[in-house]
Structures are given as structure tokens and as C-alpha cells.
Design a protein around this motif. Sequence first.
Motif, mmCIF file in Angstrom:
data_model
loop_
_atom_site.group_PDB
_atom_site.id
_atom_site.type_symbol
_atom_site.label_atom_id
_atom_site.label_comp_id
_atom_site.label_asym_id
_atom_site.label_seq_id
_atom_site.Cartn_x
_atom_site.Cartn_y
_atom_site.Cartn_z
ATOM 1 N N CYS B 58 1.010 -1.242 -0.003
ATOM 2 C CA CYS B 58 -0.153 -0.027 -0.074
ATOM 3 C C CYS B 58 0.745 1.210 -0.074
ATOM 4 C CB CYS B 58 -0.864 -0.024 1.076
ATOM 5 S SG CYS B 58 -0.117 0.380 2.786
ATOM 6 N N GLY B 59 2.137 1.132 0.570
ATOM 7 C CA GLY B 59 2.875 2.292 0.697
ATOM 8 C C GLY B 59 2.759 3.262 1.445
ATOM 9 N N ILE B 60 1.628 3.397 2.308
ATOM 10 C CA ILE B 60 1.005 4.431 3.263
ATOM 11 C C ILE B 60 0.875 3.817 4.804
ATOM 12 C CG2 ILE B 60 0.234 5.846 1.547
ATOM 13 C CD1 ILE B 60 -2.831 4.969 2.163
ATOM 14 N N GLY B 61 1.314 2.809 4.969
ATOM 15 C CA GLY B 61 1.165 2.336 6.219
ATOM 16 C C GLY B 61 -0.074 1.654 6.869
ATOM 17 N N VAL B 62 -0.864 1.344 5.600
ATOM 18 C CA VAL B 62 -2.240 0.355 5.850
ATOM 19 C C VAL B 62 -2.083 -1.085 5.964
ATOM 20 C CG1 VAL B 62 -4.579 0.112 5.060
ATOM 21 C CG2 VAL B 62 -3.349 2.508 5.282
ATOM 22 N N CYS B 63 -1.196 -1.743 5.119
ATOM 23 C CA CYS B 63 -1.408 -2.985 4.878
ATOM 24 C C CYS B 63 -0.509 -3.819 5.769
ATOM 25 C CB CYS B 63 -1.197 -3.268 3.342
ATOM 26 S SG CYS B 63 0.704 -3.070 2.783
ATOM 27 N N PHE B 64 0.399 -3.319 6.273
ATOM 28 C CA PHE B 64 1.584 -4.202 7.033
ATOM 29 C C PHE B 64 2.091 -5.190 6.240
ATOM 30 C CE2 PHE B 64 0.986 -2.047 11.182
ATOM 31 C CZ PHE B 64 -0.398 -1.568 11.000
ATOM 32 N N ASP B 65 2.379 -5.086 4.884
ATOM 33 C CA ASP B 65 3.207 -6.045 4.133
ATOM 34 C C ASP B 65 4.437 -6.005 4.198
ATOM 35 O OD1 ASP B 65 1.745 -8.174 3.351
ATOM 36 O OD2 ASP B 65 1.487 -7.630 0.994
ATOM 37 N N CYS B 66 4.837 -4.524 4.423
ATOM 38 C CA CYS B 66 6.329 -4.340 4.410
ATOM 39 C C CYS B 66 6.959 -4.312 5.743
ATOM 40 C CB CYS B 66 6.506 -2.809 3.939
ATOM 41 S SG CYS B 66 5.709 -1.645 5.132
ATOM 42 N N LEU B 67 6.717 -5.131 6.779
ATOM 43 C CA LEU B 67 7.129 -5.157 7.929
ATOM 44 C C LEU B 67 8.783 -5.569 7.602
ATOM 45 C CD1 LEU B 67 4.235 -6.982 10.275
ATOM 46 C CD2 LEU B 67 4.946 -4.371 9.850
ATOM 47 N N GLN B 76 8.656 -3.307 11.862
ATOM 48 C CA GLN B 76 8.669 -1.934 11.579
ATOM 49 C C GLN B 76 8.248 -1.745 10.149
ATOM 50 O OE1 GLN B 76 10.145 0.485 13.836
ATOM 51 N NE2 GLN B 76 9.673 -1.326 15.073
ATOM 52 N N ARG B 77 7.427 -0.848 9.894
ATOM 53 C CA ARG B 77 6.697 -0.558 8.654
ATOM 54 C C ARG B 77 7.709 0.087 7.673
ATOM 55 N NH1 ARG B 77 0.844 1.593 10.185
ATOM 56 N NH2 ARG B 77 1.884 1.814 12.515
ATOM 57 N N ALA B 78 8.331 -0.556 6.825
ATOM 58 C CA ALA B 78 9.581 0.146 5.919
ATOM 59 C C ALA B 78 8.901 1.271 5.250
ATOM 60 C CB ALA B 78 9.946 -1.130 5.284
HETATM 61 S S1 FES Z 1 3.495 -0.901 2.501
HETATM 62 FE FE1 FES Z 1 1.662 -1.184 3.320
HETATM 63 S S2 FES Z 1 2.134 -0.667 5.411
HETATM 64 FE FE2 FES Z 1 3.934 -0.450 4.400
#
Ligand code: FES
Lengths: 470, 99
Positions: B58-67, B76-78
Motif C-alpha cells: 500500500c505504501g502508506i502504512g495501512v497493509c503491514f506487508d512491508c514489515l 517496523q513498517r518499512a
Molecule cells: S506497504 Fe503497506 S504498510 Fe507499508
Amino acid sequence: MRTDLAVIGAGPAGLAGALAAHARGVRVTLVDAAPAPGGQFHRQPASGLRAARPQALHHQWRTWTRLHAALAASTVRLLTDHHVWCVERVSDGRADGFVVHALLGPEQERSVELHATALLLATGGYETVLPFPGWTLPGVVTAGGAQAMLKAGLVVPGRTAVVAGTGPLLLPVATALAAAGVSVAAVVESTGPRRLARYGGALAGKLPEAAGYAVRLLRHRVPCLARHTVLRAHGDDRVTGVTVAALDAQGRVRPRTERFLPCHTLAVSHGMLPHTDLATTLGCRLDGTAVAVDDQQRTDVPGVWAAGEATGTGGASLALAEGHLAGRSVAARLHGTPYTPAPAAVAARARLRRAADALHRACTPPAHWTDQVTDGTVVCRCEEVTAGEVREALGLGAGDLRSVKLLTRAGMGWCQGRICGPAVAGLTGCRLTPPRRPFAQPVPLGVLAAQHRHEPRAEPTPPPAEEGPS
Amino acid sequence: MNPLELARARPGPAFTVEFDGRRVPALPGRTVAAVLWEAGVTSWRSTRRGGRPRGVFCGIGVCFDCLVTVNDRPGQRACLVPARPGDVIRTQEGTGHAD
Ligand code: FES
Ligand SMILES: Cc1cc2nc3c(=O)[nH]c(=O)nc-3n(C[C@H](O)[C@H](O)[C@H](O)COP(=O)(O)OP(=O)(O)OC[C@H]3O[C@@H](n4cnc5c(N)ncnc54)[C@H](O)[C@@H]3O)c2cc1C
């Protein structure tokens, strides 16, 4: 900290609301999780990158410079890097008010409180992406996410990209990626021109904007595949290409129209959903998936206003108009004076809401998108629940999103069902209802424990010591 | 044209961070995700169940895929955390805790 009006969200809606209330003598505190104001539309490059020409990636730059200058010249208190995780209603015997709890970023280990008499929720929204085989591969990102990384980090995810899905976000994102040197192999939009034309009247105002993007895409030789959809993303450890196909008038994939497009990045979007968690914990009524408001942008909870994407998707100009009207209404209420709407903002809001509504109806995902979702496709990205498991739950009698969640764990992970909610609803035929999330974002246990320790002495609430940066 | 040239960025001096044992250059202001994207890295987590690679979604802190694990702090959300000089960034396996 104490303030008359706490505005949560410093995007177009929050900025316009804060400035309108401030101009009418209200003490305003503007709170945002991001390191700088602007929200999604006016997201600025990180200051450390010292960009001399940030406008190269922006539209309506003049609006931003005007908002930014007005904010700088005002006494609006700006609290950036404040992630609001909860807002409570409090009563100290004399007056009702609110306590805003925010975690300080980026560490998010310490929470601060802000006491406010009135609240404007301008929290914006996030994108919907419906699943398809391969959508969890690295390199598959949301269209807005690619845009956000580009605008703030001045970075792109790969050398070639396909931009796909449906809705007004695809063209600006494709244009921005192309301008930033990415070779955009195609824009794949599931809605066709004829469907758009059906809503021509309401969309007329949007035409110059769309035409502007189209011209720029032509200049970059980006082909637009209308009435096409992505069937699957290919790759092993990252995306290496996508298969796209044409759709018939009913939204079914036309046989023998499949083709492969190699790419490093697939930027995909199927629409937007509003952030409603803070509103629902306050008890505000929702209208579908958005916060319900009246003509003054008031929610049904006294003292709480909402504006912008939180009240329904409609773009930055609509958010500005709504925020402005909300700010006026707050000032009138706090001063006990009559509400005087700005006729231009009222007219703009009506026109832009009509256009948003038309776009919303024209840009729906293909009617039969679930046909492409194989049983092995992961639907809940956090808990890795597959479409097969969700369908099985339906077979076991699950009739709403909550039961599907309990049976499969879909929606129980970190994102709290924000990403998989629309997909699970579509696969099961259940209505998409935003679940009640106790907090707008994860909160460290230490912070929660500290809140509990406060509670016994909380009546009446003593004014807290000033905490954190201001 | 690249995005830095397009926006005429004149960032301060680059610094280094470590990603899975290798040195990666970073520009001031960029998030961990942006630094890794620039270095051509698109995944920095493997999922708990399937061990599948993940990165930004998502790039904005919503999905938590980037931990990601930064300086031994997992989760940490990258896409939100700014990179800092000397950061030690590691691919997060599962929850990032030994369980
Ligand atoms: S890309 Fe979705 S929370 Fe970081
Ligand atoms: C990722 C993404 C990219 C987009 N890119 C574009 C684009 O390029 N062009 C375009 O026309 N439209 C874009 N949009 C649509 C965009 O949302 C609207 O055009 C416009 O920005 C809406 O304004 P807003 O003020 O309602 O919300 P936003 O601009 O989204 O602002 C909301 C603000 O609230 C803050 N916030 C939310 N929750 C909290 C919380 N709990 N605590 C603290 N702060 C919080 C956010 O950090 C954000 O700054 C994008 C949307 C998304 C999700």
C-alpha cells in the motif's frame, strides 16, 4: 495540551478545515501521522531530499502553495508524526470534549494526549485492490502506493510498469511514473469509453483533467487498454509480467484475447475506502462505508465533524470544499453565531459530489472478477487465507464477514481486514461492513497498560501536563 | 530522467545502511522501503505460513506487508520508518520473533 478544535488529518480536507476555523478565531491543532502536511494529493518530497522542483510530480501546485503559505502564516498548531490511535469523548462536568490519543512516530512507543472541544475527522482513505493470482508477489503494489513512494521518496519500484484496475487514480499514477522515467507498458482499465459516456453530463467537469493526462500518456507512448483486465501476475520471487485480457459488455473475459506484458511492477487499484475507525469508536453513524455527515459536515455525534475522503471518495477539490465548510460550521458552533456557508464551496461540493458519484458508478471492477480468483489465490494477505478457504467457510454457512473471519482468520491480521474486506465480501456475497476496530492502528502493550493505570483517577479529568513536541 | 533529476533534488550526502549483511547507500529523508527500492530490493519479509516474500504493497502504512526488522526491532513498517545512518536492516522471517 488543550485546543478548541482538533483536526485529524492534514490533507486537503483537514488543511481547508483548519484554516477556515482559524480565520474565524478558533484555536486549532492539526494532527497528522505523516512527517509533513499535504495528505495523499499534496504529499511532498522528504525534506532531506531537498527537491528544488517538487511540482514536477504534482497537479494543482498553486493550490498547495496557497494552503502551505496560509498555514505558515497562521497560528494553527501543527503536530506531525502523531499517529492517532483512539479518540474518546469525555465530560468533566462543565463541558463535553474529546481526548485525542496519538503515538509519536516513527518509533510509536510513546503516546500523548490532546484535549479538544471539537473534532474534525479528515483522515482520508486507502485503496481497494481485489485479488487475482499473483497479486501477493513483490513488485505488485497499489497505484496510490507507487505514487506515494514516488512523491515522498522520489523513487520508483522498477524500470517497467503496468498500471491496472479501474478508477480516476490510474491516469495520474501512470503519468507520474512515465515522467519519472519508468517505461509504462500499458494502462489497463476495465471500464470502457461507452460506459463512461453514459455518465457524460456529470463528468463533463472532469474531462479537461482526463484529457490532460491522456495527452501526456500519448507523449510517453503509453498505450491505454480500455475494457481490459489483469488475469494474473507472473513471477517466482517477484513479478516478471502480467497476463491481460479483454472484457465483454457483461464484464466477462473474452476468450482468446489474453496477452502477456513483461514488467517489473504492477501498480493496481480498484477504488478507495474511507478511514472510519476513529468515527466508529466515537459512535458516529456510517452511511455504507463512509462517515455520514449533514450539509454542514456534522456527524450525528455533537462536536464531531468529518470532511474529505473519510466521508466518501471524491478527490482533492471536493475534500477542500468540504473541509472549508466544516471549518466554518465549527467556528459558528463554538462562537454561538449563525452558520454562513460559502456559496462557492457549497456549489463546488454539489458539483464534485455528482461527478464522484458518476465516476463511482462507471468505474466498478469487472462484474465477474471473482471468476478469475482461483481457490489457491491468497485473499487475506496478512493471515495467508486462500479463496478456497473463504469459499469453504461459505459452504459451512458463514453468512457475514464476521463469521467468515472467525472460521478462516481472514481479516484477523495486522491490517485488521482493511485490505481483504472488499475481496471477502465479493467472494462470499456478504455486504461490506467496516468492522469495529477498537484502535485505528496497533498500539504497543506498554502504552495500553499506561492508559489503564490512568483510569481510576480519571473522573474528573485533570488537565494533563503539556507533553511531546508542539 | 529519474525522479531525483525530475524534481531537481540536491540531497545531503548519502550514508550507508546494512541490509542482510550487505552495505546499501541511502539518501537522507528516504524511508527504509525507498532505500531498498533504490537498491533494487523489492522484498524483505517472508510470511509466517508460506514463507513467501513480501515488500511494499500500500505504501502508506495501512497493509503491514512491508514489515521489516530494523536494529533488532521486528515489525517496523518499512514504508513509514526513515532510514538512519548505520541502520541494520534484516529480512523479517515470520513475526521476526524466535517462535
Ligand atoms: S506497504 Fe503497506 S504498510 Fe507499508
Ligand atoms: C495512497 C494514495 C495515493 C493517492 N494519490 C493521489 C493522486 O496522486 N492524485 C489524486 O488525485 N488523488 C490521489 N489520491 C486520492 C486522495 O485521497 C484524494 O485526492 C485527497 O488527497 C483526499 O483528501 P483528504 O484530505 O480527504 O485525505 P488525505 O489526503 O488522504 O489526507 C488524510 C490525512 O490524514 C492522515 N491520517 C489518517 N488517519 C490518521 C490517524 N489515525 N492519525 C493521524 N493522521 C491520520 C493521513 O496521514 C493523511 O495525511 C490518493 C489516495 C491514496 C490512498
